[in-house]
Scaffold this motif. Structure first.
Motif, PDB file in Angstrom:
ATOM      1  N   ASP A   1       3.375 -24.398  -7.129  1.00 43.69           N
ATOM      2  CA  ASP A   1       4.197 -25.441  -6.523  1.00 43.69           C
ATOM      3  C   ASP A   1       4.704 -25.060  -5.136  1.00 43.69           C
ATOM      4  O   ASP A   1       5.598 -25.694  -4.603  1.00 43.69           O
ATOM      5  N   ARG A   2       4.156 -23.974  -4.555  1.00 43.58           N
ATOM      6  CA  ARG A   2       4.607 -23.537  -3.227  1.00 43.58           C
ATOM      7  C   ARG A   2       3.440 -23.547  -2.251  1.00 43.58           C
ATOM      8  O   ARG A   2       2.296 -23.316  -2.621  1.00 43.58           O
ATOM      9  N   GLU A   3       3.754 -23.769  -0.994  1.00 43.99           N
ATOM     10  CA  GLU A   3       2.729 -23.882   0.038  1.00 43.99           C
ATOM     11  C   GLU A   3       2.173 -22.522   0.459  1.00 43.99           C
ATOM     12  O   GLU A   3       0.991 -22.362   0.692  1.00 43.99           O
ATOM     13  N   GLY A   4       3.047 -21.524   0.575  1.00 39.71           N
ATOM     14  CA  GLY A   4       2.664 -20.241   1.183  1.00 39.71           C
ATOM     15  C   GLY A   4       1.881 -19.326   0.263  1.00 39.71           C
ATOM     16  O   GLY A   4       1.591 -19.641  -0.895  1.00 39.71           O
ATOM     17  N   SER A   5       1.522 -18.146   0.809  1.00 37.33           N
ATOM     18  CA  SER A   5       0.784 -17.135   0.041  1.00 37.33           C
ATOM     19  C   SER A   5       1.107 -15.752   0.585  1.00 37.33           C
ATOM     20  O   SER A   5       1.467 -15.605   1.752  1.00 37.33           O
ATOM     21  N   VAL A   6       0.990 -14.745  -0.265  1.00 39.89           N
ATOM     22  CA  VAL A   6       1.152 -13.347   0.152  1.00 39.89           C
ATOM     23  C   VAL A   6      -0.166 -12.634  -0.102  1.00 39.89           C
ATOM     24  O   VAL A   6      -0.625 -12.534  -1.242  1.00 39.89           O
ATOM     25  N   THR A   7      -0.796 -12.162   0.964  1.00 39.99           N
ATOM     26  CA  THR A   7      -2.061 -11.427   0.889  1.00 39.99           C
ATOM     27  C   THR A   7      -1.797  -9.993   1.336  1.00 39.99           C
ATOM     28  O   THR A   7      -1.118  -9.780   2.337  1.00 39.99           O
ATOM     29  N   GLN A   8      -2.305  -9.035   0.591  1.00 40.14           N
ATOM     30  CA  GLN A   8      -2.023  -7.626   0.911  1.00 40.14           C
ATOM     31  C   GLN A   8      -3.275  -6.883   1.360  1.00 40.14           C
ATOM     32  O   GLN A   8      -4.343  -7.028   0.751  1.00 40.14           O
ATOM     33  N   ILE A   9      -3.118  -6.061   2.413  1.00 42.37           N
ATOM     34  CA  ILE A   9      -4.144  -5.085   2.785  1.00 42.37           C
ATOM     35  C   ILE A   9      -3.468  -3.711   2.844  1.00 42.37           C
ATOM     36  O   ILE A   9      -2.975  -3.289   3.889  1.00 42.37           O
ATOM     37  N   PRO A  10      -3.391  -3.015   1.699  1.00 42.49           N
ATOM     38  CA  PRO A  10      -2.858  -1.648   1.726  1.00 42.49           C
ATOM     39  C   PRO A  10      -3.934  -0.703   2.287  1.00 42.49           C
ATOM     40  O   PRO A  10      -5.123  -0.877   2.007  1.00 42.49           O
ATOM     41  N   ILE A  11      -3.514   0.261   3.088  1.00 36.13           N
ATOM     42  CA  ILE A  11      -4.450   1.239   3.653  1.00 36.13           C
ATOM     43  C   ILE A  11      -4.098   2.606   3.086  1.00 36.13           C
ATOM     44  O   ILE A  11      -2.916   2.989   3.052  1.00 36.13           O
ATOM     45  N   LEU A  12      -5.094   3.335   2.634  1.00 37.60           N
ATOM     46  CA  LEU A  12      -4.811   4.690   2.154  1.00 37.60           C
ATOM     47  C   LEU A  12      -5.881   5.647   2.646  1.00 37.60           C
ATOM     48  O   LEU A  12      -7.045   5.283   2.796  1.00 37.60           O
ATOM     49  N   THR A  13      -5.459   6.866   2.960  1.00 37.78           N
ATOM     50  CA  THR A  13      -6.406   7.908   3.365  1.00 37.78           C
ATOM     51  C   THR A  13      -6.693   8.775   2.140  1.00 37.78           C
ATOM     52  O   THR A  13      -5.778   9.340   1.558  1.00 37.78           O
ATOM     53  N   MET A  14      -7.958   8.833   1.772  1.00 36.49           N
ATOM     54  CA  MET A  14      -8.344   9.596   0.583  1.00 36.49           C
ATOM     55  C   MET A  14      -8.355  11.086   0.928  1.00 36.49           C
ATOM     56  O   MET A  14      -9.129  11.497   1.812  1.00 36.49           O
ATOM     57  N   PRO A  15      -7.526  11.904   0.282  1.00 35.85           N
ATOM     58  CA  PRO A  15      -7.540  13.340   0.571  1.00 35.85           C
ATOM     59  C   PRO A  15      -8.932  13.917   0.327  1.00 35.85           C
ATOM     60  O   PRO A  15      -9.515  13.745  -0.748  1.00 35.85           O
ATOM     61  N   GLY A  16      -9.474  14.574   1.340  1.00 39.89           N
ATOM     62  CA  GLY A  16     -10.812  15.157   1.219  1.00 39.89           C
ATOM     63  C   GLY A  16     -11.908  14.128   1.048  1.00 39.89           C
ATOM     64  O   GLY A  16     -12.998  14.465   0.547  1.00 39.89           O
ATOM     65  N   ASP A  17     -11.667  12.876   1.472  1.00 39.99           N
ATOM     66  CA  ASP A  17     -12.639  11.780   1.309  1.00 39.99           C
ATOM     67  C   ASP A  17     -13.078  11.613  -0.143  1.00 39.99           C
ATOM     68  O   ASP A  17     -14.200  11.183  -0.431  1.00 39.99           O
ATOM     69  N   ASP A  18     -12.186  11.936  -1.068  1.00 39.53           N
ATOM     70  CA  ASP A  18     -12.516  11.931  -2.493  1.00 39.53           C
ATOM     71  C   ASP A  18     -12.055  10.614  -3.121  1.00 39.53           C
ATOM     72  O   ASP A  18     -10.851  10.400  -3.309  1.00 39.53           O
ATOM     73  N   ASP A  19     -13.010   9.736  -3.462  1.00 41.91           N
ATOM     74  CA  ASP A  19     -12.596   8.447  -4.021  1.00 41.91           C
ATOM     75  C   ASP A  19     -12.213   8.545  -5.499  1.00 41.91           C
ATOM     76  O   ASP A  19     -11.808   7.552  -6.104  1.00 41.91           O
ATOM     77  N   THR A  20     -12.322   9.753  -6.099  1.00 41.70           N
ATOM     78  CA  THR A  20     -11.827   9.937  -7.469  1.00 41.70           C
ATOM     79  C   THR A  20     -10.414  10.508  -7.485  1.00 41.70           C
ATOM     80  O   THR A  20      -9.865  10.764  -8.552  1.00 41.70           O
ATOM     81  N   HIS A  21      -9.844  10.728  -6.306  1.00 44.36           N
ATOM     82  CA  HIS A  21      -8.458  11.207  -6.210  1.00 44.36           C
ATOM     83  C   HIS A  21      -7.541  10.169  -6.873  1.00 44.36           C
ATOM     84  O   HIS A  21      -7.830   8.967  -6.831  1.00 44.36           O
ATOM     85  N   PRO A  22      -6.427  10.596  -7.489  1.00 49.01           N
ATOM     86  CA  PRO A  22      -5.571   9.641  -8.214  1.00 49.01           C
ATOM     87  C   PRO A  22      -5.123   8.434  -7.396  1.00 49.01           C
ATOM     88  O   PRO A  22      -5.025   7.327  -7.932  1.00 49.01           O
TER      89      PRO A  22
END
Length: 476
Positions: free
Chosen positions: A298-319
Motif C-alpha cells: 500500500d506504499r509507493e516507495g521502495s528500499v533497495t540495498q547494495i551492501p559491499i563487502l571485501t572478502m578477506p583473502g578473496d575467499d568466498d567461503t569466508h563467513p
C-alpha cells in the motif's frame, strides 16, 4: 533520572556498572567522565544487577569515578525530508557545517520487520548504467544485491557510479518531479579519510549529493559506532521510502568492517566465538539489516540495498560473504584478473547472479529481447572461458574455427561489454544493442537460446561478414 557511580570494570569498548533497578536492553546511556566530557552508550546486556554498556565514543577517560545515567529510551534517528543533501557522522550527527536538523519525528533505529503478507514482490527494473549489472545481473526495486569484492579492487568506484547513475527508467519523461523521487542513502563504515574525501568530492562534483544522505564512520572512529551506522541509514531510507514515496537505493560499504566490529564486541564480552572468531549470532544480525529492503503493497516507495563487502583473502567461503549470500538475492562478483587487465568495472558475470532478474526484465520492463540476449551471452562467454583453459594446453592453432569464434567473443565481451569505465552511463537499450553487436560475430546457428523472430529482427549479418573478412585477412 538516577545517576550511578558504580562502574566496576572497563573492557575494550565496554563498561560494566552495578544497578539497583531493571534496565532495558538497548537503552541509551550517558556517561560523564571526571573531566566533564559526556559520552553516549547503549545497554548491551542487563542481568543480576550488572549492566554491560557499549560506548560509542570509546572508553578513554572513563574510570570508577565516572557517572552513568540511563535515559529510558532506545537510540532514535531524527528523520525529515530535509536530510537529503546532508552529511552525518556514524552516529547521525551532522558534520557538513549545515544547520541543525529539525526532525518531523524520531524513529527507533532497530526498525520493525516487514510483515511478509504486506510485502510486494520486487519486479521493477532499476537502471544503474553499468552493462554488466543491467544486462546480465539486473537490479530490481526492493532487492538486496551485494557486491563481493576484494582488498584493492575498485568497489568504491563502482558504488559511486551506481549511486550517481541509478534511475527508475519508467518514471522518466513523466515530468521533472518524478526524477527527484529517487534517493540514495550512503552508509560508510570503517573507511579511511582518503576514501571519505574521494566519496565527498565525487558526490559534490556530480551533484549527486542533492538527492543523497551520507553517513560516514571513519577507520579511526570507534568500532562500536559501526554497529549503529547501517541502522541509522536504513531507518532514514524506510522513512523516505514508506512515508515520503521515494525509491531509495541504500549503499553500505564496507560490511566486512561492520562484522569485524561485531567480533570485537563479542570478544570484549567474552562470548563463545563461532567460525573464525565471529559471533555465532552474526547471521541473525546481518539478516536484521538486509531484510529491511523491500516494498510494501500500500506504499509507493521502495528500499533497495547494495551492501559491499571485501572478502578477506578473496575467499568466498569466508563467513561474511558466505552468510551474506544466504540472506541476499544474488551477488555481483568483482574479479582480480579482470582488474589486472584494466577492465573497468572488473565484474565477472559468470559467478555473479541476480535471483530476481527474470521478474524484472522483459517487455514493458526493459526489452522483449533482454532475457534471450543475456542468456546467450552468458552461455557464449562461459564457453569462451572454458576454451581459454584448453588453449593453454594445446594452443590456439589446434582449435576449430567455431572454437576460435567463441574465444574472440570472450575477449570482445570483456573489452567492449564489461569494460566501460566508471564515468560512462549506458541505457538499457544501449546495453542490449551492444549485446546484439557481439552475438552477431557468432554464426546464426550458434544462437540457440534466442527466439528465431528476435534473431530475424536484430542479428547483424554485416557484423558476421566483417568478422569473417577479418579472419581471412589474418589467415593470409
Amino acid at each position: 533520572m538516577k545517576e550511578y557511580q558504580t562502574i566496576t570494570e572497563v573492557s575494550g569498548p565496554l563498561v560494566f556498572a552495578e544497578v539497583d533497578e531493571p534496565i532495558g536492553y538497548d537503552e541509551m546511556v550517558e556517561i560523564e567522565t571526571p573531566s566533564g566530557e559526556t559520552k553516549r552508550g547503549q545497554v548491551l546486556e542487563s542481568e543480576d544487577g550488572i549492566v554491560a554498556i557499549q560506548v560509542f565514543e570509546g572508553t578513554t577517560g572513563i574510570d570508577r569515578n565516572a557517572s552513568v545515567r540511563f535515559l529510558g529510551e532506545t537510540l532514535k534517528m531524527p528523520v525529515t525530508e530535509d536530510l537529503l543533501g546532508r552529511v552525518m557522522d556514524g552516529s547521525g550527527n551532522p558534520i557538513d557545517g549545515g544547520p541543525d536538523i529539525v526532525p518531523d519525528e524520531r524513529r527507533d533505529i532497530v526498525g520493525a520487520a516487514i510483515n511478509p503478507y504486506s510485502r510486494e514482490y520486487p519486479e521493477d527494473f532499476i537502471q544503474t548504467g553499468v552493462s554488466a549489472i543491467d544486462g546480465m545481473n539486473t537490479l530490481v526495486r526492493g532487492q538486496k544485491l551485494p557486491i563481493f569484492s576484494g582488498s584493492g579492487l575498485p568497489h568504491n568506484d563502482l558504488a559511486l557510479q551506481i549511486a550517481r547513475q541509478a534511475t527508475v527508467p519508467e518514471e522518466e519523461g513523466e515530468g521533472d518531479d518524478d526524477e527527484s523521487e529517487f534517493a540514495v542513502i550512503f552508509g560508510a563504515m570503517g573507511i579511511t579519510q582518503e576514501e571519505a574525501n574521494e566519496f565527498m568530492d565525487d558526490f559534490e562534483r556530480t551533484g549527486a549529493l542533492e538527492r543523497s544522505v551520507v553517513f560516514m564512520n571513519l577507520a579511526d572512529d570507534p568500532a562500536v559506532e559501526r554497529t549503529v551506522t547501517p541502522r541509522l541509514a536504513l531507518t532514514t531510507a524506510e522513512y523516505l521510502a514508506f512515508d515520503k514515496g521515494y525509491h531509495v537505493l541504500v549503499v553500505l560499504t564496507d560490511m566486512t568492517n561492520y562484522c569485524e566490529a561485531l567480533r570485537e564486541i563479542g570478544a570484549a564480552r567474552e562470548e563463545v566465538p563461532g567460525r573464525r572468531g565471529y559471533p555465532g549470532y552474526m547471521y541473525t544480525d546481518l539478516a536484521q539489516l538486509y531484510e529491511r529492503a523491500g516494498r510494501l503493497k500500500d506504499r509507493e516507495g521502495s528500499v533497495t540495498q547494495i551492501p559491499i563487502l571485501t572478502m578477506p583473502g578473496d575467499d568466498d567461503t569466508h563467513p561474511i560473504p558466505d552468510l551474506t549470500g544466504y540472506i541476499t538475492e544474488g551477488q555481483i562478483m568483482m574479479d582480480r584478473p579482470l582488474h589486472s587487465q584494466g577492465i573497468e568495472p572488473p565484474v565477472n558475470v559468470l559467478p555473479s547472479l541476480s535471483r530476481l532478474m527474470d521478474d524484472g526484465i522483459g517487455e514493458g520492463l526493459t526489452r522483449a529481447d533482454h532475457a534471450d540476449v543475456s542468456d546467450q551471452m552468458y552461455a557464449a562467454y562461459a564457453e569462451g572461458e572454458d576454451l581459454r583453459d584448453l588453449v593453454n594446453i594445446v594452443g590456439r592453432e589446434a582449435l576449430s574455427e567455431r572454437d576460435n569464434k567463441y574465444l574472440d567473443f570472450a575477449d570482445a565481451f570483456e573489452e567492449e561489454f564489461v569494460e566501460q569505465g566508471f564515468d560512462t552511463n549506458r541505457t538499457i537499450d544501449e546495453t542490449v544493442e551492444l549485446g546484439w553487436d557481439l552475438l552477431s560475430t557468432l554464426p546464426r546457428t550458434e544462437l540457440n537460446r534466442v527466439d528465431e523472430d528476435l534473431i530475424e529482427e536484430h542479428y547483424r549479418e554485416d557484423a558476421a561478414a566483417s568478422d569473417a573478412e577479418t579472419e581471412e585477412v589474418s589467415a593470409d
